[in-house]
Scaffold this motif. Sequence first.
Motif, short mmCIF file in Angstrom:
data_model
loop_
_atom_site.label_atom_id
_atom_site.label_comp_id
_atom_site.label_asym_id
_atom_site.label_seq_id
_atom_site.Cartn_x
_atom_site.Cartn_y
_atom_site.Cartn_z
N UNK A 8 12.86 -22.32 29.98
CA UNK A 8 13.98 -21.48 29.58
C UNK A 8 15.27 -21.94 30.26
N UNK A 9 15.19 -22.21 31.54
CA UNK A 9 16.37 -22.67 32.26
C UNK A 9 16.83 -24.01 31.69
N UNK A 30 11.04 -22.56 33.80
CA UNK A 30 11.70 -23.86 33.86
C UNK A 30 12.11 -24.32 32.46
N UNK A 76 19.07 -23.63 28.77
CA UNK A 76 20.44 -23.24 29.09
C UNK A 76 21.21 -24.40 29.71
#
Lengths: 109, 109
Positions: free
Chosen positions: A101-102, A99, A105
């Motif tokens: 990492x997402x 989560x 982005x």
Amino acid sequence: MGKKSELLPGTLDLLILKTLSRGSLHGYGIAASIKRISGDLLTVEEGSLYPALQRLLLQGWVKAAWKVTETKRRARYYTLTREGRKQLGEEMSQYESMITAIGRVLQDA
Amino acid sequence: MGKKSELLPGTLDLLILKTLSRGSLHGYGIAASIKRISGDLLTVEEGSLYPALQRLLLQGWVKAAWKVTETKRRARYYTLTREGRKQLGEEMSQYESMITAIGRVLQDA
DNA sequence: ATCTATACATAGGCTTTCTATGATTATCGC
DNA sequence: GCGATAATCATAGAAAGCCTATGTATAGAT
């Protein structure tokens, strides 16, 4: 056109394990609990739930026992095993790093 | 035993759309960008990426054009369409409400 | 009596992702 | 120049996960 899943795929086992970490429950109760706590946003369909529980049993993360509910119905109560508790910890931290990492982005700029 | 996915399943389209919202890119560049921005935590395999781009093309959310890269190679550059931008918005808010809901279930107590 | 909610379970299908494979070409080190 | 590596696209096949649909059964409410 193909409706979207009621869940984020890949999170079902985690949701079940976490729910059971609060205490033993039968399948129907697990689904109801997830629905309630999520504020009705997450719906676990029976066709997803029971196969998932079979997987968790097979992997030894939960165990099951038939009992009678307060409302006099027979039901299978699931309980987290020690292994299941360990697995829950691992999945929690994996989930959180995903989560994060997402989130990187998806954040603007 | 079946390795875990490199991604949270169900988030790939969103990641691609968001990445393209920062500017047109070719496929290889999309994968590289996601990997870099996520701090190497998310890896988009080629066998996931290209089929996903085909889906996005089919749905009209991106369009593609062959060009030559700075390094003199031919590559297909993908650009978000207006529809794609709308779709991105929808998927963002769906994703956020999912994450919020999951967070409620995963939080202690 | 009938309906609704509770409760379990499976089969079949669809979508998504992965692994494996294959092809092409630019650049760099030797 | 030559071989290796990295860049670049693409597809087929398998595996996984979740959904829809269906079937069974019973307690309680109307």
